[in-house]
Design an enzyme around this catalytic site. Structure first.
Site, PDB file in Angstrom:
ATOM      1  N   THR A 112      21.596   3.118   3.374  1.00  0.00           N
ATOM      2  CA  THR A 112      22.313   1.845   3.363  1.00  0.00           C
ATOM      3  C   THR A 112      21.415   0.645   3.614  1.00  0.00           C
ATOM      4  O   THR A 112      21.702  -0.446   3.141  1.00  0.00           O
ATOM      5  CB  THR A 112      23.439   1.908   4.418  1.00  0.00           C
ATOM      6  OG1 THR A 112      24.350   2.915   3.994  1.00  0.00           O
ATOM      7  CG2 THR A 112      24.171   0.611   4.557  1.00  0.00           C
ATOM      8  N   THR A 188      21.324   6.734   7.571  1.00  0.00           N
ATOM      9  CA  THR A 188      21.556   7.005   8.994  1.00  0.00           C
ATOM     10  C   THR A 188      22.096   8.408   9.277  1.00  0.00           C
ATOM     11  O   THR A 188      21.899   8.923  10.377  1.00  0.00           O
ATOM     12  CB  THR A 188      22.547   5.990   9.594  1.00  0.00           C
ATOM     13  OG1 THR A 188      23.751   6.036   8.834  1.00  0.00           O
ATOM     14  CG2 THR A 188      21.968   4.601   9.617  1.00  0.00           C
ATOM     15  N   ASP A 189      22.758   9.025   8.296  1.00  0.00           N
ATOM     16  CA  ASP A 189      23.447  10.294   8.591  1.00  0.00           C
ATOM     17  C   ASP A 189      22.522  11.340   9.204  1.00  0.00           C
ATOM     18  O   ASP A 189      22.889  12.029  10.155  1.00  0.00           O
ATOM     19  CB  ASP A 189      24.074  10.882   7.316  1.00  0.00           C
ATOM     20  CG  ASP A 189      25.317  10.124   6.882  1.00  0.00           C
ATOM     21  OD1 ASP A 189      25.618   9.077   7.495  1.00  0.00           O
ATOM     22  OD2 ASP A 189      25.994  10.573   5.939  1.00  0.00           O
ATOM     23  N   LYS A 267      23.310  10.357  16.267  1.00  0.00           N
ATOM     24  CA  LYS A 267      24.258   9.399  15.691  1.00  0.00           C
ATOM     25  C   LYS A 267      25.617   9.685  16.324  1.00  0.00           C
ATOM     26  O   LYS A 267      26.168  10.766  16.133  1.00  0.00           O
ATOM     27  CB  LYS A 267      24.313   9.559  14.166  1.00  0.00           C
ATOM     28  CG  LYS A 267      25.228   8.542  13.492  1.00  0.00           C
ATOM     29  CD  LYS A 267      25.155   8.610  11.971  1.00  0.00           C
ATOM     30  CE  LYS A 267      26.080   7.582  11.363  1.00  0.00           C
ATOM     31  NZ  LYS A 267      26.037   7.519   9.914  1.00  0.00           N
TER      32      LYS A 267
HETATM   33  N1  GLU Z   1      25.297   8.729   3.968  1.00  0.00           N
HETATM   34  C1  GLU Z   1      24.193   7.956   3.543  1.00  0.00           C
HETATM   35  C2  GLU Z   1      22.893   8.275   4.270  1.00  0.00           C
HETATM   36  O1  GLU Z   1      22.855   8.725   5.384  1.00  0.00           O
HETATM   37  C3  GLU Z   1      24.463   6.480   3.602  1.00  0.00           C
HETATM   38  C4  GLU Z   1      24.683   5.980   4.957  1.00  0.00           C
HETATM   39  C5  GLU Z   1      23.503   5.300   5.563  1.00  0.00           C
HETATM   40  O2  GLU Z   1      22.561   4.850   4.942  1.00  0.00           O
HETATM   41  O3  GLU Z   1      23.559   5.222   6.732  1.00  0.00           O
HETATM   42  O4  GLU Z   1      21.869   8.085   3.667  1.00  0.00           O
END
Ligand code: GLU
Length: 454
Positions: A112, A188-189, A267
């Site tokens: 993101t 972030t996941d 997280k």
């Molecule tokens: N789920 C995706 C990821 O972890 C998009 C969410 C994000 O960037 O935090 O890459």
């Protein structure tokens, strides 16, 4: 012509543009990075012009750090308060390095932080080149000399051990190039998995490697991308930190970033900007929006041996299984051909293994299945509690599990770090794997645990 619009010629002289000429103004006089005053019928805003994918929307980064998206048709006037200087106007790849600033490589993996809304699908897609990324954060070249590189452009849930190895190799290349630090932009996941993976595979690391993500994409008013990235840059620029860390929002406000330990972070929220928290540990440091740094935990000493990459074996199969009521033996038996298994037990590290009445016969088979597995592969206990350590000595359940061959007693690693450490140990130290699992190698196991008393 709309009411109030002025001819371009007079607008150019006063650098005041009306809404009809905004497109032209952007071509002729305004660039991402310019500080502008924007008027609508009801309000005036001052901020930095940001690139926008939607031509109908004008995006302004306000002094608070928030991005404000204004419908262009509602804008009545724009005045350039301060033009972005000519060096900084150029694309990031051609920004010439400034003397006195540290050289920091930005390795982009996706997520993101570098995503925008796709107006075709309505979803968020990762689609920026590193150059576009830097043009979105015009303050960055004032803090560090950046050399961004695109490694991958993917969501982090799709990463596997091959990607950890790729990233470690890219870090090694940058270290050969003599960079002062590295920022990795990441979804972030699974950011905390990757942080732990790099902490293990980058042995005797001698520079800072900071992973940065964002919970809200860069074109959203509430995006955390800019603060997280800039705080990571400030941290590298101003400190002598060595090792792998994570930089995310400290709170839901836009006041500070927090530098978290690679092997002790999780997280904790699906959408909040302060989703990442240190578990059974403290952050390394706090970095305020204006760049003041507060050190919270003493940094690592410089390494005593030469840097080397110790990669993951991508052919390994490592499992992670959560205990739950009504667990079935087949859930465990599924791992019989694996190379390692992390159990995410309840409480101190428990699984349903006690046969105590007519409804718990299955539990005997569960214990036997664990025993059979533990003879073939390392089976390590972790806890599904959010904090605290494993203690397999308190209850009979824990003692029976130890007798069955389950290891990991007394560790306070998160299940995610336990998974990564197990995979890395099986890859690099298969013989000493069980012994090293409960030894602190990269700050993943706390030496003292005062929080246990809480
Ligand atoms: N789920 C995706 C990821 O972890 C998009 C969410 C994000 O960037 O935090 O890459």
């Amino acid at each position: 012509m709309l009411e109030g619009a002025k001819p371009l010629v007079s607008a150019m002289s006063s650098i005041i543009f009306t809404n009809l000429f905004i497109e032209v103004a952007l071509i002729y006089g305004m660039h991402p990075g310019d500080t502008v005053a924007v008027e609508t019928k009801t309000q005036t805003y001052q901020g930095i012009v940001m690139p926008s994918v939607d031509k109908k929307v004008f995006v302004l980064k306000l002094e608070s750090g928030y991005n404000l998206a204004l419908e262009r048709k509602k804008i009545t006037k724009i005045k350039v308060v301060q033009a972005y200087n000519s060096v900084e106007k150029a694309s990031s790849s051609s920004v010439s390095p400034k003397k006195g600033l540290k050289n920091v490589a930005i390795l982009h993996t996706g997520g993101t932080l570098a995503s925008k809304v796709s107006y075709q699908t309505g979803g968020v897609v990762a689609k920026f080149t590193p150059e576009e990324l830097i043009s979105m954060f015009p303050e960055l070249p004032k803090i560090i000399n950046t050399t961004p590189r695109l490694i991958r452009n993917m969501f982090s849930e799709d990463l596997n051990f091959n990607h950890y190895n790729l990233l470690a190799e890219e870090v090694a290349k940058e270290i050969k190039n003599k960079v002062d630090g590295i920022i990795i932009t990441h979804g972030t996941d699974t950011l905390h998995f990757t942080a732990a993976a790099l902490a293990f595979s980058l042995e005797h690391l001698s520079i800072p490697v900071i992973l940065v993500g964002a919970q809200r994409s860069s074109d959203r008013g509430s995006s955390d991308a800019s603060l997280n990235l800039l705080c990571a840059a400030q941290f590298i620029a101003q400190t002598n930190f060595i090792g792998v860390g994570i930089c995310m929002h400290e709170t839901t406000d836009d006041l500070a970033g927090i530098i978290l330990p690679a092997t002790k972070t999780r997280k904790m929220h699906t959408s909040r900007r302060d989703a990442f928290k240190a578990i059974n540990s403290q952050p390394w440091a706090r970095v305020s929006r204006t760049g003041e740094i507060t050190i919270i935990t003493k940094f690592h000493d410089p390494p005593k041996a030469a840097f080397t990459v110790k990669p993951f074996n991508p052919d390994l199969k490592i499992g992670l299984l959560k205990s739950h009521p009504h667990l079935q033996k087949e859930e465990l038996a599924a791992y019989k051909n694996f190379d390692g298994l992390v159990l995410e037990g309840t409480g101190f590290g428990h699984f349903p293994i006690n046969n105590i009445d007519e409804f718990t016969k299955e539990n005997t088979t569960i214990l036997k299945t664990i025993e059979t597995l533990a003879k073939k592969l390392p089976v390590v206990m972790s806890s599904q509690c959010l904090s605290g350590k494993i203690d397999l000595d308190v209850y009979e359940t824990g003692r029976k599990l130890q007798e069955a061959g389950v290891v990991g007693n007394s560790s306070d690693m998160t299940p995610e770090t336990t998974f990564i450490k197990l995979a890395w140990l099986v890859s690099n130290h298969p013989k000493e794997c069980k012994e090293l699992l409960t030894k602190n190698l990269r700050g993943e196991i706390s030496e003292r645990q005062p929080y246990q008393q809480d």
